[in-house]
Design a protein around this motif. Structure first.
Motif, PDB file in Angstrom:
ATOM      1  N   GLY A  44       0.769  -1.230   0.000  1.00 15.69           N
ATOM      2  CA  GLY A  44       0.000   0.000   0.000  1.00 15.69           C
ATOM      3  C   GLY A  44       0.802   1.283   0.000  1.00 15.69           C
ATOM      4  O   GLY A  44       0.226   2.367  -0.038  1.00 15.69           O
ATOM      5  N   ASP A  45       2.140   1.174   0.020  1.00 20.26           N
ATOM      6  CA  ASP A  45       2.959   2.381   0.085  1.00 20.26           C
ATOM      7  C   ASP A  45       3.399   2.862  -1.294  1.00 20.26           C
ATOM      8  O   ASP A  45       3.325   4.048  -1.604  1.00 20.26           O
ATOM      9  CB  ASP A  45       4.188   2.131   0.965  1.00 20.26           C
ATOM     10  N   LYS A  46       3.845   1.948  -2.141  1.00 19.26           N
ATOM     11  CA  LYS A  46       4.391   2.323  -3.446  1.00 19.26           C
ATOM     12  C   LYS A  46       3.508   1.798  -4.580  1.00 19.26           C
ATOM     13  O   LYS A  46       3.540   0.615  -4.916  1.00 19.26           O
ATOM     14  CB  LYS A  46       5.812   1.793  -3.599  1.00 19.26           C
ATOM     15  N   PHE A  47       2.727   2.693  -5.121  1.00 20.30           N
ATOM     16  CA  PHE A  47       1.914   2.415  -6.302  1.00 20.30           C
ATOM     17  C   PHE A  47       1.579   3.755  -6.918  1.00 20.30           C
ATOM     18  O   PHE A  47       1.733   4.808  -6.282  1.00 20.30           O
ATOM     19  CB  PHE A  47       0.633   1.649  -5.938  1.00 20.30           C
ATOM     20  N   LEU A  48       1.107   3.741  -8.156  1.00 17.98           N
ATOM     21  CA  LEU A  48       0.775   4.995  -8.822  1.00 17.98           C
ATOM     22  C   LEU A  48      -0.554   4.858  -9.544  1.00 17.98           C
ATOM     23  O   LEU A  48      -0.736   3.967 -10.378  1.00 17.98           O
ATOM     24  CB  LEU A  48       1.872   5.375  -9.821  1.00 17.98           C
ATOM     25  N   MET A  49      -1.486   5.748  -9.176  1.00 14.60           N
ATOM     26  CA  MET A  49      -2.790   5.797  -9.820  1.00 14.60           C
ATOM     27  C   MET A  49      -2.769   6.916 -10.856  1.00 14.60           C
ATOM     28  O   MET A  49      -2.585   8.085 -10.518  1.00 14.60           O
ATOM     29  CB  MET A  49      -3.878   6.054  -8.783  1.00 14.60           C
ATOM     30  N   PHE A  50      -2.964   6.547 -12.111  1.00 16.52           N
ATOM     31  CA  PHE A  50      -3.075   7.536 -13.176  1.00 16.52           C
ATOM     32  C   PHE A  50      -4.541   7.943 -13.292  1.00 16.52           C
ATOM     33  O   PHE A  50      -5.389   7.137 -13.691  1.00 16.52           O
ATOM     34  CB  PHE A  50      -2.548   6.972 -14.492  1.00 16.52           C
ATOM     35  N   CYS A  51      -4.813   9.170 -12.902  1.00 20.45           N
ATOM     36  CA  CYS A  51      -6.185   9.668 -12.860  1.00 20.45           C
ATOM     37  C   CYS A  51      -6.590  10.150 -14.249  1.00 20.45           C
ATOM     38  O   CYS A  51      -5.920  11.018 -14.831  1.00 20.45           O
ATOM     39  CB  CYS A  51      -6.310  10.790 -11.844  1.00 20.45           C
ATOM     40  N   LEU A  52      -7.674   9.602 -14.749  1.00 17.10           N
ATOM     41  CA  LEU A  52      -8.109   9.906 -16.106  1.00 17.10           C
ATOM     42  C   LEU A  52      -8.884  11.210 -16.210  1.00 17.10           C
ATOM     43  O   LEU A  52      -9.250  11.622 -17.303  1.00 17.10           O
ATOM     44  CB  LEU A  52      -8.952   8.751 -16.655  1.00 17.10           C
ATOM     45  N   ASP A  53      -9.149  11.841 -15.071  1.00 15.58           N
ATOM     46  CA  ASP A  53      -9.791  13.153 -15.084  1.00 15.58           C
ATOM     47  C   ASP A  53      -9.367  13.900 -13.825  1.00 15.58           C
ATOM     48  O   ASP A  53      -8.871  13.307 -12.856  1.00 15.58           O
ATOM     49  CB  ASP A  53     -11.319  13.039 -15.168  1.00 15.58           C
ATOM     50  N   GLN A  54      -9.555  15.209 -13.828  1.00 16.21           N
ATOM     51  CA  GLN A  54      -9.120  16.042 -12.708  1.00 16.21           C
ATOM     52  C   GLN A  54      -9.885  15.727 -11.433  1.00 16.21           C
ATOM     53  O   GLN A  54      -9.343  15.809 -10.320  1.00 16.21           O
ATOM     54  CB  GLN A  54      -9.293  17.522 -13.078  1.00 16.21           C
ATOM     55  N   GLN A  55     -11.157  15.341 -11.560  1.00 13.18           N
ATOM     56  CA  GLN A  55     -11.966  15.021 -10.384  1.00 13.18           C
ATOM     57  C   GLN A  55     -11.366  13.866  -9.586  1.00 13.18           C
ATOM     58  O   GLN A  55     -11.349  13.884  -8.361  1.00 13.18           O
ATOM     59  CB  GLN A  55     -13.396  14.670 -10.803  1.00 13.18           C
ATOM     60  N   HIS A  93      -9.849  14.145  -5.796  1.00 10.17           N
ATOM     61  CA  HIS A  93     -10.413  13.280  -4.757  1.00 10.17           C
ATOM     62  C   HIS A  93      -9.309  12.525  -4.031  1.00 10.17           C
ATOM     63  O   HIS A  93      -9.328  12.405  -2.794  1.00 10.17           O
ATOM     64  CB  HIS A  93     -11.408  12.310  -5.394  1.00 10.17           C
ATOM     65  N   MET A  94      -8.327  12.023  -4.761  1.00  9.82           N
ATOM     66  CA  MET A  94      -7.233  11.280  -4.130  1.00  9.82           C
ATOM     67  C   MET A  94      -6.370  12.193  -3.267  1.00  9.82           C
ATOM     68  O   MET A  94      -5.894  11.784  -2.202  1.00  9.82           O
ATOM     69  CB  MET A  94      -6.392  10.575  -5.190  1.00  9.82           C
ATOM     70  N   VAL A  95      -6.171  13.421  -3.711  1.00  8.24           N
ATOM     71  CA  VAL A  95      -5.416  14.377  -2.900  1.00  8.24           C
ATOM     72  C   VAL A  95      -6.158  14.642  -1.595  1.00  8.24           C
ATOM     73  O   VAL A  95      -5.562  14.645  -0.502  1.00  8.24           O
ATOM     74  CB  VAL A  95      -5.186  15.682  -3.679  1.00  8.24           C
ATOM     75  N   ALA A  96      -7.466  14.846  -1.688  1.00 12.10           N
ATOM     76  CA  ALA A  96      -8.270  15.094  -0.486  1.00 12.10           C
ATOM     77  C   ALA A  96      -8.272  13.883   0.441  1.00 12.10           C
ATOM     78  O   ALA A  96      -8.393  14.024   1.662  1.00 12.10           O
ATOM     79  CB  ALA A  96      -9.705  15.453  -0.881  1.00 12.10           C
ATOM     80  N   ALA A  97      -8.129  12.692  -0.139  1.00 14.61           N
ATOM     81  CA  ALA A  97      -8.129  11.466   0.660  1.00 14.61           C
ATOM     82  C   ALA A  97      -6.756  11.141   1.237  1.00 14.61           C
ATOM     83  O   ALA A  97      -6.609  10.157   1.966  1.00 14.61           O
ATOM     84  CB  ALA A  97      -8.618  10.291  -0.194  1.00 14.61           C
ATOM     85  N   GLY A  98      -5.747  11.971   0.934  1.00 11.99           N
ATOM     86  CA  GLY A  98      -4.417  11.762   1.496  1.00 11.99           C
ATOM     87  C   GLY A  98      -3.475  10.946   0.637  1.00 11.99           C
ATOM     88  O   GLY A  98      -2.445  10.468   1.126  1.00 11.99           O
ATOM     89  N   TYR A  99      -3.787  10.788  -0.634  1.00  8.43           N
ATOM     90  CA  TYR A  99      -2.968   9.958  -1.518  1.00  8.43           C
ATOM     91  C   TYR A  99      -2.270  10.770  -2.614  1.00  8.43           C
ATOM     92  O   TYR A  99      -2.034  10.275  -3.709  1.00  8.43           O
ATOM     93  CB  TYR A  99      -3.834   8.876  -2.175  1.00  8.43           C
ATOM     94  N   GLU A 100      -1.898  11.992  -2.302  1.00  2.93           N
ATOM     95  CA  GLU A 100      -1.286  12.840  -3.328  1.00  2.93           C
ATOM     96  C   GLU A 100       0.003  12.229  -3.883  1.00  2.93           C
ATOM     97  O   GLU A 100       0.283  12.317  -5.083  1.00  2.93           O
ATOM     98  CB  GLU A 100      -0.999  14.226  -2.766  1.00  2.93           C
ATOM     99  N   LYS A 101       0.802  11.573  -3.028  1.00  6.34           N
ATOM    100  CA  LYS A 101       2.073  11.012  -3.496  1.00  6.34           C
ATOM    101  C   LYS A 101       1.878   9.828  -4.444  1.00  6.34           C
ATOM    102  O   LYS A 101       2.801   9.453  -5.168  1.00  6.34           O
ATOM    103  CB  LYS A 101       2.925  10.577  -2.303  1.00  6.34           C
ATOM    104  N   ASN A 102       0.674   9.257  -4.421  1.00  4.65           N
ATOM    105  CA  ASN A 102       0.383   8.094  -5.264  1.00  4.65           C
ATOM    106  C   ASN A 102      -0.517   8.413  -6.449  1.00  4.65           C
ATOM    107  O   ASN A 102      -0.934   7.504  -7.165  1.00  4.65           O
ATOM    108  CB  ASN A 102      -0.282   6.991  -4.440  1.00  4.65           C
ATOM    109  N   ALA A 103      -0.828   9.678  -6.640  1.00  6.81           N
ATOM    110  CA  ALA A 103      -1.782  10.062  -7.685  1.00  6.81           C
ATOM    111  C   ALA A 103      -1.130  11.031  -8.658  1.00  6.81           C
ATOM    112  O   ALA A 103      -0.395  11.938  -8.253  1.00  6.81           O
ATOM    113  CB  ALA A 103      -3.024  10.700  -7.069  1.00  6.81           C
TER     114      ALA A 103
END
Length: 366
Positions: free
Chosen positions: A129-140, A144-154
């Motif tokens: 759960g520490d090292k992964f990368l989510m490629f967000c297909l839209d700004q929303q 949302h991931m930044v607000a959820a605390g996952y900025e380093k993974n998004a």
């Protein structure tokens, strides 16, 4: 751009009949007055081209074009390189790399955010759960991931990577928007290969169940030099791969495979990404002794048909490394995962993040 001659050999050098003569073919195209597609190159046999054209022009002659030893039927341009992404994206990629430059990758739009967080929870439970990368297909999705605390993974995806615009809804299988979304996933992996990254791609409707799965799959690519990609199977007959879960090394073989997958997806709107990738695999050596492709065991890496419909791992006492909730559409995915105890997401937590994003948007509008 480079025209890669994809030749499968069995120890003997290629015969003169199967060598490439680009000048001859370019001249042939000009003489015939063909409008050449800029994504095509002329690296194919003149006899094949002329025969194919003849059979196309003649309705009476249904003789198929001659088969070339390489399995190649589509001349293809494979990029030599891509423009380096902005440093912020490169930094996030580097910061999430695992041993062997393996990057756990997923991609999603806002409409699949509940599955995104359920997938992340499954990574946490398997110590990934520490090292992964989510490629967000839209700004929303990114916000949302930044607000959820996952900025380093998004990360958001550079516009130059897209071939079509992606929208934010939860799309039904085989819809036009679904095709565009899945096609974008291939474009993401292609770019990562050119950054010398070994990609472990996972759809977000997958639940990771056992620790060290990443290491387990990577071993297949390490112990046999000819292996370039390991795929989850689609169905049960070992003839179709699932493009929602695979590990792929950055090699000329895989770069060419993805270039053809993308070309087929761009030029044939009836193809899903998985259909295009399987069509491209028709041109890869599948000989048992020399193939570049490994199929992951269907009991340990079951698709939805194997696990939910037939329950074969359960019947044989096999503990899977993961479960893929494909063969299910829309909300049926979540319901089935809940039924089997694989829905780890706290839905009230998700609602709180949704509300937080809503408040932020209202503040910005004011």
């Amino acid at each position: 751009m480079a025209c890669l001659n994809y030749i499968i050999t069995t120890g003997d050098p290629p015969s003169p009949e199967n060598s490439v003569n680009t000048n001859t073919n370019a001249a042939l195209g000009q003489e015939q007055g063909d409008a050449l597609d800029p994504w095509y190159c002329s690296c194919y046999n003149p006899l094949e081209n002329s025969t194919t054209k003849a059979t196309t022009d003649s309705k009476q002659d249904q003789t198929p074009p001659p088969v070339v030893e390489t399995g190649e039927t589509i001349p293809l341009v494979v990029p030599e390189s891509f423009k380096k992404p902005e440093q912020a994206l490169v930094d996030k990629i580097n910061n999430n790399l695992n041993d062997g430059r393996v990057l756990i990758v997923a991609a999603s739009n806002y409409g699949m955010r509940d599955h995104v967080y359920n997938w992340i929870e499954s990574l946490k439970r398997t110590n990934e759960g520490d090292k992964f990368l989510m490629f967000c297909l839209d700004q929303q999705m990114y916000d949302h991931m930044v607000a959820a605390g996952y900025e380093k993974n998004a990360v958001t995806i550079p516009e130059s990577w897209f071939h079509d615009e992606v929208e934010a809804g939860f799309e039904e299988y085989y819809s036009k928007k679904y095709r565009i979304i899945t096609h974008a996933k291939t474009l993401i992996v292609q770019q990562l290969l050119y950054l010398d990254v070994t990609v472990l791609f996972s759809d977000v409707d997958i639940v990771w169940l056992r620790p060290r799965m990443r290491e387990f799959i990577h071993t297949f690519l390490q112990i046999r030099g000819q292996t370039h990609v390991a795929y989850q199977q689609e169905g049960t007959d070992q003839r179709v791969v699932n493009s929602g879960f695979y590990m792929m090394k950055p090699t000329d073989i895989t770069k060419r495979l993805l270039a053809e997958t993308i070309y087929l997806g761009d030029t044939n709107k009836d193809y899903t990404q998985q259909g295009a990738m399987n069509a491209a695999l028709d041109h890869v050596d599948m000989n048992l002794r020399s193939t570049h492709v490994v199929l992951l065991d269907v009991l340990h890496f079951p698709n939805g048909y194997v696990f939910f419909d037939n329950q074969w791992p359960q019947k044989h006492g096999v503990e899977p490394y993961m479960v893929h909730a494909n063969y299910l559409v829309g909300n049926d995915k979540k319901k089935k995962l809940q039924e089997y105890g694989y829905w780890y997401l706290d839905d009230k937590w998700l609602e709180s993040i949704d509300a937080k994003i809503g408040h932020q948007q209202q503040d910005q509008q004011q």
